[in-house]
Enzyme design. Structure first.
Site, PDB file in Angstrom:
ATOM      1  CB  THR A 296      65.911  29.271  70.058  1.00 42.60           C
ATOM      2  OG1 THR A 296      65.186  30.042  69.105  1.00 42.60           O
ATOM      3  CG2 THR A 296      66.067  29.498  71.550  1.00 42.60           C
ATOM      4  CD  GLU A 297      70.070  29.457  74.000  1.00 40.93           C
ATOM      5  OE1 GLU A 297      71.473  28.931  74.222  1.00 40.93           O
ATOM      6  OE2 GLU A 297      69.728  30.482  74.501  1.00 40.93           O
ATOM      7  CG  LEU A 298      73.381  25.013  67.618  1.00 37.79           C
ATOM      8  CD1 LEU A 298      73.309  26.500  66.960  1.00 37.79           C
ATOM      9  CD2 LEU A 298      74.862  24.586  68.066  1.00 37.79           C
TER      10      LEU A 298
ATOM     11  CD1 TRP B 258      73.449  26.624  73.155  1.00 39.62           C
ATOM     12  CD2 TRP B 258      74.884  27.077  71.453  1.00 39.62           C
ATOM     13  NE1 TRP B 258      73.350  27.950  72.998  1.00 39.62           N
ATOM     14  CE2 TRP B 258      74.415  28.260  71.929  1.00 39.62           C
ATOM     15  CE3 TRP B 258      75.809  27.256  70.437  1.00 39.62           C
ATOM     16  CZ2 TRP B 258      74.596  29.570  71.429  1.00 39.62           C
ATOM     17  CZ3 TRP B 258      76.267  28.455  69.845  1.00 39.62           C
ATOM     18  CH2 TRP B 258      75.596  29.855  70.493  1.00 39.62           C
TER      19      TRP B 258
END
Lengths: 417, 410
Positions: free
Chosen positions: A145-147, A295
């Site tokens: 999730t979201e890097l 990120w």
């Protein structure tokens, strides 16, 4: 020959309806079915359908030379399957070309990696099964999730038999090193890390339509030139899929850009590769991420989801109620609770009013983060109550079922859990 | 009569008081023309508490003038509301600030006074005082200026000197002043120099006809939860911080205690953030604005209602709480404390004592119910009806009219 690894994230949450304190215990549904359906169809119309069609054509026209990776969250696949099967088929078609590699993530696009290891594994497994069922692929590379990535996560990912993982090429982590290589994870040397080149990624994702940007308007040709002039072995460009047509409307020329990108890259000797191909490479070194890095936002941390006391309280409450739900052994309640683990619910509670905050507001269905918090807490209170009743083998909902209600997706979905 | 927001959207507050007063006067046969400077359409909240079997609509005329002026927020809230109001239909062109709005209302007031026959002009708080003066200049009728709260009550040390000046001019220029407590009466005398013989304290009453909660179990929380209620505007004046201070301490002592804040206001975001930080976020709930039968529901679900108001010129909410049989803690300086003997009086700053009292009430159900029953019985008496303030105000009208012998009856 330098490699380009293009990857895009596809995700939509189950947004909550307006759920007031006095709605608790009335049997109201949690999720705004209508809003979720309408948004999904709108985004499909503006982004998913035209982009899938374009990518499919680019793959076919280049005889498979153009290739990319996608990751679809379980919540978006489930919603597509339920309310827009023709859009899901469009994804299946583009994946069916062989040019699109799918990645793994948590089904619910959650923050379970931050400490809920057992729940994390289950959500990854749920996602794996969903991808296998709809796309007949078994991903070899993971994207969280979201890097979000940090050292302690590496052994878990390696143990789940993934060869590589996408990470943010955060300046603070890379230091003097370039993101344009394949690295090993210090905490799990067998796991390959592919750091996002955030400058080149954000040139497309954020700056492409910014008329104040000195390089506007950006053409595929110029961009390919930049890629070719970059140092290193492989350039990792990670974006939201919604960049194409939704965050950036068609009027910005983003589809023209994508259409010409493969040709422009080929002319400069650049080759498109899948993440799993890169994960076979020998790493140039090892990277350590002592703190969770994502990120999102300027700070690349997790403050977009866990940066203020409301978010901390909401997450603590989420886990408190999760324990109560787990104790019931009720699969339907667990499925509803898991939809609440989607990171978007915490993202809406973010109170950063900087440039980052503007981005947050764009994506939030609420007027204020305070509304988001109160709604989320009311829903959790209701779910806890329901779990308490379910634990006592009583059906509170049926007893209180006196008023009219919308078609309750919480009941209709139960058969699929 | 010059008022504002009408009919009321929320419990308590001036609009509710105005509604009660108008109903009481109508029952006594006094015809009222109410001029309200607020750009509201018809009541938007279903089940608004306007329903009353004895409600004589034909005796009340309501003239609505489009303006974004709001009574409580001062100029900053006005600026915020302007954006909204400017986009609504049928609104006039607005002046640059709240004072310009007040003056604009005053400008229209003269014309209305020409068209509308009246014997006496009744104004409510500073925002309408200038309008009253303008009406009197045209009709020569006496002004009865109602002082619900002074600028110092609303804003404390942050009182706006311009508003205070308008308040002073309005009160001194009125033929008679009505306050809703003896405490506010003293303020009118001490702060603004209104002679004692020209001020009358009239305490509010409550309507015996109101929307009742009929939905069974009123509490949305688990059956063992004991609820402490805050109901009102979440503003400095109402002391939401003191409520949360007490909540934090009570929570540590009574595991089943929950806290509900109903209402909205400029301090709501801060209250929500504080609740989140407190470590008891799972037990502090925010109900937002409540209307209709939900008001009654809120009181019924509560074990105790806590009003830690820094300033409470009257405090109608306390009477509503007692009417529902829910014990209510009010500051001794509140107007309602002068008349409701069964309201529990504790200073807003005495967090220790409020905590002890709330804990005792939560732990002792019998005592809670006794106090609740006594309070319910007390406010059911005719002294707390709508008729009582209406009777006293009518007497003030007659006295003011009698003191103006020079003007013929319209």
């Amino acid at each position: 020959m330098r490699d380009v690894c293009l990857y895009a994230q596809v995700h939509q949450p189950y947004r909550l309806r307006r759920f007031r304190f006095f709605d608790i215990g009335t049997g109201q549904t949690y999720f705004d079915e209508r809003q979720n359906r309408e948004l999904l169809l709108r985004i499909a119309h503006k982004c998913y359908l035209p982009t899938n069609q374009l990518v499919e054509r680019l793959i076919r026209d280049s005889d498979g030379e153009f290739r990319m990776a996608l990751s679809l969250s379980g919540t978006v696949v489930e919603q597509l399957s339920a309310t827009a099967p023709h859009v899901l088929e469009s994804f299946q078609r583009v994946v069916g070309t062989g040019g699109v590699e799918l990645l793994s993530e948590t089904f619910h696009h959650s923050l379970a990696s931050l400490g809920q290891t057992a729940e994390f594994r289950e959500q990854v497994e749920l996602h794996r099964r969903t991808i296998a069922r709809h796309f007949h692929q078994r991903p070899r590379v993971f994207r969280n999730t979201e890097l979000i990535y940090f050292d302690d996560l590496a052994p878990t990912i390696e143990a789940l038999a993934y060869a590589g993982m996408l990470v943010e090429g955060a300046d603070g982590v890379l230091g003097w090193r370039s993101p344009n290589h394949v690295y090993a994870a210090t905490a799990a040397p067998g796991l390959r890390l592919l750091p996002r080149n955030h400058r080149l990624s954000d040139d497309v994702g954020f700056r492409f339509a910014d008329r104040r940007w000195a390089r506007w308007p950006l053409t595929a040709d110029t961009y390919a030139e930049w890629l070719a002039a970059s140092p290193g072995d492989s350039i990792h460009l990670f974006l939201d899929y919604e960049t194409f047509g939704e965050h950036l409307w068609a009027e910005t020329g983003i589809f023209e850009f994508l259409r010409h990108l493969p040709g422009a890259c080929r002319r400069r000797g650049l080759r498109f590769v899948h993440p799993s191909t890169l994960a076979e490479r020998t790493p140039v070194g090892a990277l350590s991420f002592p703190r969770p890095t994502s990120w999102a936002d300027e700070d690349r941390g997790v403050t977009a989801w866990l940066g203020n006391p409301m978010q901390a309280a909401a997450r603590a409450r989420l886990h408190q109620v999760g324990a109560a739900v787990a104790a019931t052994g009720n699969a339907q309640l667990l499925s509803e609770w898991r939809r609440l683990t989607t990171s978007d619910h915490l993202y809406y509670i973010c109170t950063k009013w900087s440039n980052d905050g503007d981005v947050h507001q764009h994506f939030s269905p609420y007027d204020t983060p305070y509304d988001a918090f109160v709604t989320f807490m009311n829903v959790l209170q209701d779910l806890e109550l329901t779990a308490g009743e379910a634990g006592g083998r009583a059906s509170r909902r049926s007893r209180l079922d006196t008023g009219e209600r919308a078609v309750p997706d919480r009941h209709s979905q139960s058969a699929r859990v | 009569m010059f008022g504002w927001e009408f009919p009321p959207h929320l419990s308590g507050g001036l609009a509710t008081a105005t509604l009660g007063l108008v109903k009481g006067l109508a029952r006594r046969g006094v015809a009222v023309t109410l001029v309200v400077p607020f750009p509201v359409g018809e009541p938007a909240i279903p089940g608004l508490r306007l329903v009353s079997g004895t409600w004589r609509r034909d005796r009340v005329r309501s003239i609505r003038i489009a303006t974004p002026a709001q009574p409580y927020g001062g100029t900053s809230a006005y600026l915020a509301s302007r954006t909204y109001a400017a986009g609504t239909e049928g609104t006039a062109v607005y002046g640059a600030n709240l004072f310009a709005e007040v003056d604009r209302l005053a400008g229209i007031a003269g014309e209305i006074a020409l068209d509308e026959p009246h014997d006496v002009i009744h104004t409510h708080d500073w925002i309408t005082y200038a309008a009253g003066m303008a009406a009197r200049a045209v009709s020569g009728r006496p002004i009865v200026a109602h002082l619900h709260a002074t600028e110092f009550d609303r804003a404390g040390d942050g009182a706006n000197p311009w508003i205070a000046a308008r308040e002073r001019d309005g009160l001194r220029g009125a033929d008679h002043v009505i306050t809703n407590s003896r405490a506010v009466k003293r303020q009118a005398q001490d702060r603004y120099g209104v002679p004692e013989g020209r001020v009358t304290a009239v305490h509010w009453g409550i309507d015996d006809v109101y929307e009742q909660w009929t939905g069974g179990g009123a509490s949305p929380l688990p059956a063992d939860a004991a609820i402490v209620l805050f109901l009102g505007r979440v503003t400095r004046q109402k002391g939401p911080d003191y409520f949360l201070d007490v909540a934090g301490r009570v929570a540590a002592l009574v595991p089943e205690a929950h806290f509900v804040m109903a209402g909205t206001g400029d301090l709501l975001p801060r209250a929500i953030m504080r609740a989140a930080e407190s470590g008891i976020a799972d037990r502090v709930h925010f109900a937002g604005p409540v209307g209709g039968a939900e008001v009654d529901r809120a009181f019924r679900m509560a074990a105790v209602c806590l009003m830690p108001s820094v300033s409470e010129p009257f405090g109608l909410v306390a009477l509503e709480s007692l009417r529902a049989g829910t014990p209510c803690i009010v500051p001794p300086a509140a107007g309602v404390a002068e008349v409701a003997s069964n309201a529990i009086k504790i200073d807003f700053w005495d967090v220790d004592k409020m905590t002890r009292t709330v804990v005792d009430l939560l732990r002792d159900r019998d005592r809670r119910e006794q106090i609740g029953a006594r309070g319910r019985e007390e406010v059911a008496s005719p002294r707390f009806s709508l008729d009582e303030p209406a009777r006293q105000i009518e007497a003030v009208y007659r006295q003011a009219i009698a003191a103006h012998p020079g003007v013929g009856h319209a």
